[in-house]
Design an enzyme around this catalytic site. Structure first.
Site, PDB file in Angstrom:
ATOM      1  N   LYS A  33      -6.773 -51.244 -13.026  1.00 39.68           N
ATOM      2  CA  LYS A  33      -5.995 -50.608 -14.101  1.00 39.68           C
ATOM      3  C   LYS A  33      -6.002 -49.113 -13.862  1.00 39.68           C
ATOM      4  CE  LYS A  33      -3.914 -52.076 -17.890  1.00 39.68           C
ATOM      5  NZ  LYS A  33      -3.485 -53.436 -18.258  1.00 39.68           N
TER       6      LYS A  33
ATOM      7  N   ASP B 172       2.275 -50.600 -18.442  1.00 41.13           N
ATOM      8  CA  ASP B 172       1.427 -50.931 -19.593  1.00 41.13           C
ATOM      9  C   ASP B 172       1.928 -50.010 -20.706  1.00 41.13           C
ATOM     10  OD1 ASP B 172      -1.270 -52.590 -20.118  1.00 41.13           O
ATOM     11  OD2 ASP B 172      -1.482 -50.712 -21.195  1.00 41.13           O
TER      12      ASP B 172
HETATM   13  N1  GLU Z   1      -0.316 -54.263 -18.105  1.00 38.20           N
HETATM   14  C1  GLU Z   1      -0.087 -55.679 -18.084  1.00 38.20           C
HETATM   15  C2  GLU Z   1      -1.368 -56.415 -18.422  1.00 38.20           C
HETATM   16  O1  GLU Z   1      -2.134 -55.937 -19.230  1.00 38.20           O
HETATM   17  C3  GLU Z   1       0.577 -56.146 -16.806  1.00 38.20           C
HETATM   18  C4  GLU Z   1      -0.105 -55.792 -15.542  1.00 38.20           C
HETATM   19  C5  GLU Z   1       0.692 -56.122 -14.294  1.00 38.20           C
HETATM   20  O2  GLU Z   1       1.791 -56.648 -14.393  1.00 38.20           O
HETATM   21  O3  GLU Z   1       0.165 -55.841 -13.212  1.00 38.20           O
HETATM   22  O4  GLU Z   1      -1.639 -57.489 -17.966  1.00 38.20           O
END
Ligand code: GLU
Length: 451
Positions: free
Chosen positions: A130, A170
């Site tokens: 992340k 996100d």
């Molecule tokens: N931010 C999204 C999550 O919390 C998607 C992450 C992604 O697609 O890599 O899963």
């Protein structure tokens, strides 16, 4: 030969707290998982001897960097950016980028930790990561956002890659921001690769990626209700948030015959007793995403609705609830209220929206309660499918992708049943998701030895 190291849960958590001072969100996420994993590990010597949970709860690396950019007035601004690469035992690091003033290292470490389990649950080969920044996109011009994204990528590019780490969106990062970041990555490296997901359809994006998190959460909710012989027809739903996840969850609830009563943003929530139908959802999408407006303006457009300032919607009686805003938005008191008002199922569209008290209350009440790492995995799952399409250099059809998303959500539900069935008709989805996600990552780590 590793020696056995059986610490108990309180001792383990003491260590986590000590090693991660002032990181309450990260400690909370680890505790929620550890509460279930300790039971599961009790008779599994290998996991103890190899310190697997201790290793998953220590990110592979945390990269922190300065992001300088110039605002429209010519003033130099300095922000902090991060990428947390938590674990790549089962695939390249994968997870979104968040731009929000509340972003700290603790928040991104909790999100990367959660992502590791979530991604494992999808059944696709993706590790957990992340990233983000405390940059606040609110009130910024489009040119300022572009300059920020370019500066952010000018550092981030050296840490990512299609087989290394694949970021996505996100909170505060949607298609536009992904475009600016992808453009800068391509400019610096001169490579067109699947290094980001959530891309535009013209340049390697996947159909249904935008809808996938919200739709997936509702598919998961429907799977849970089906275990009780119920469906969504005629059910009332309380939803928080009004971004991508919330509006698409609302859309799918409406499609499946339910009635959506609320949506919210940081200013408060709107309650529409007539139901928020597709036309109203379209208005919200347009207003929040394109006009960057506030949810309170909804009541001017639809006068039967009321706006409640500064509050979350959990006091509105409902059959099902979907927290789709952000972490720790549903507290113990809210969980009590939902249960007392007869709410039968909660599916999290956000990451860790329910605090630990709330989780314990839902578990004790034995309602159908799905943690985000299970119910919101549809977004990253379609990101995984986007990666596959990029590797194949082709695009799959919408029907194929819709079916794959449904199958993946059903698969996650099945994994939760396998490890969370407590007998007497009660499924502990938190436990099921934690154990199923952990087991996959842990077994891969065992294969690699001590690294
Ligand atoms: N931010 C999204 C999550 O919390 C998607 C992450 C992604 O697609 O890599 O899963």
């Amino acid at each position: 030969m590793a020696v056995s190291d059986h610490v108990d849960l309180p001792t383990f958590m003491e260590g986590v707290k000590k090693r991660n001072p002032y990181q309450p969100e990260f400690v909370q996420a680890v505790q929620e998982v550890a509460e279930d994993i300790f039971d599961f590990m009790a008779d599994k010597e290998q996991y103890h001897a190899q310190q697997i949970l201790r290793r998953i709860a220590e990110p592979d690396r945390v990269v922190s960097f300065r992001v300088c950019w110039e605002d429209d007035a010519g003033k130099i601004r300095v922000q902090r950016g991060w990428r947390v690469q938590n674990n790549n035992a089962i695939g390249p690091y994968k997870g979104g980028i968040r731009f929000h003033p509340s972003v700290t290292e603790s928040v991104l470490k909790f999100l990367a930790f959660e992502q590791t389990f979530k991604n494992a649950l999808t059944g696709l080969p993706m590790g957990g990561g992340k990233g983000g920044s405390n940059f606040n996109p609110k009130g910024k011009s489009v040119r300022e956002i572009m300059r920020f994204c370019q500066s952010f990528m000018t550092e981030l590019y050296r840490h990512i890659g299609a087989d290394v780490d694949v970021p996505a969106g996100d909170i505060g990062v949607g298609g536009r921001e992904i475009g600016y970041m992808f453009g800068q990555y391509k400019r610096i490296t001169n490579q067109f690769t699947g290094v980001l997901t959530g891309k535009g359809l013209e340049w390697g994006g996947s159909l249904i990626r935008t809808e996938a998190t919200g739709y997936g959460a509702v598919y998961f909710l429907a799977n849970m209700l089906a275990t009780k012989g119920e469906d969504l027809t005629g059910k009332t739903a309380v939803i928080s948030g009004s971004g991508n996840v919330a509006t698409h969850a609302a859309e799918k609830i409406v499609q499946l015959g339910g009635k959506v009563l609320t949506l919210s943003d940081s200013g408060g929530f709107i309650h529409d007793p007539d139901g928020i139908d597709q036309e109203k959802i379209n208005w919200v999408k347009e207003h929040k995403t394109h006009r960057r407006g506030r949810i309170e303006d909804y009541v001017a457009a639809f006068p039967n609705a009321t706006f409640v300032a500064g509050q979350t919607p959990w006091g509105v009686p409902c059959d099902v609830a979907l927290p789709c805003a952000t972490q720790n938005e549903l507290l113990g008191e809210d969980a009590k209220m939902l249960v007392a008002n007869g709410c039968r199922a909660v599916a999290e569209g956000a990451n860790m929206p329910t605090d630990l008290d709330g989780v314990h209350i839902f578990k004790a009440a034995k309602i159908l309660y799905a943690p985000g790492k299970a119910s919101n995995a549809g977004g990253v799952a379609v990101s995984g499918l986007e990666m596959s399409q990029n590797s194949e250099r082709r695009s799959w059809k919408e029907e194929e992708l819709q079916q794959m998303l449904k199958d993946i959500m059903l698969g996650i539900h099945q994994s939760c049943l396998t490890y969370g069935d407590q007998g007497g008709g009660y499924i502990d989805y938190v436990k099921g998701a934690n154990i199923a996600g952990f087991k996959k990552v842990a077994d891969a780590m065992l294969a690699f030895g001590v690294v």
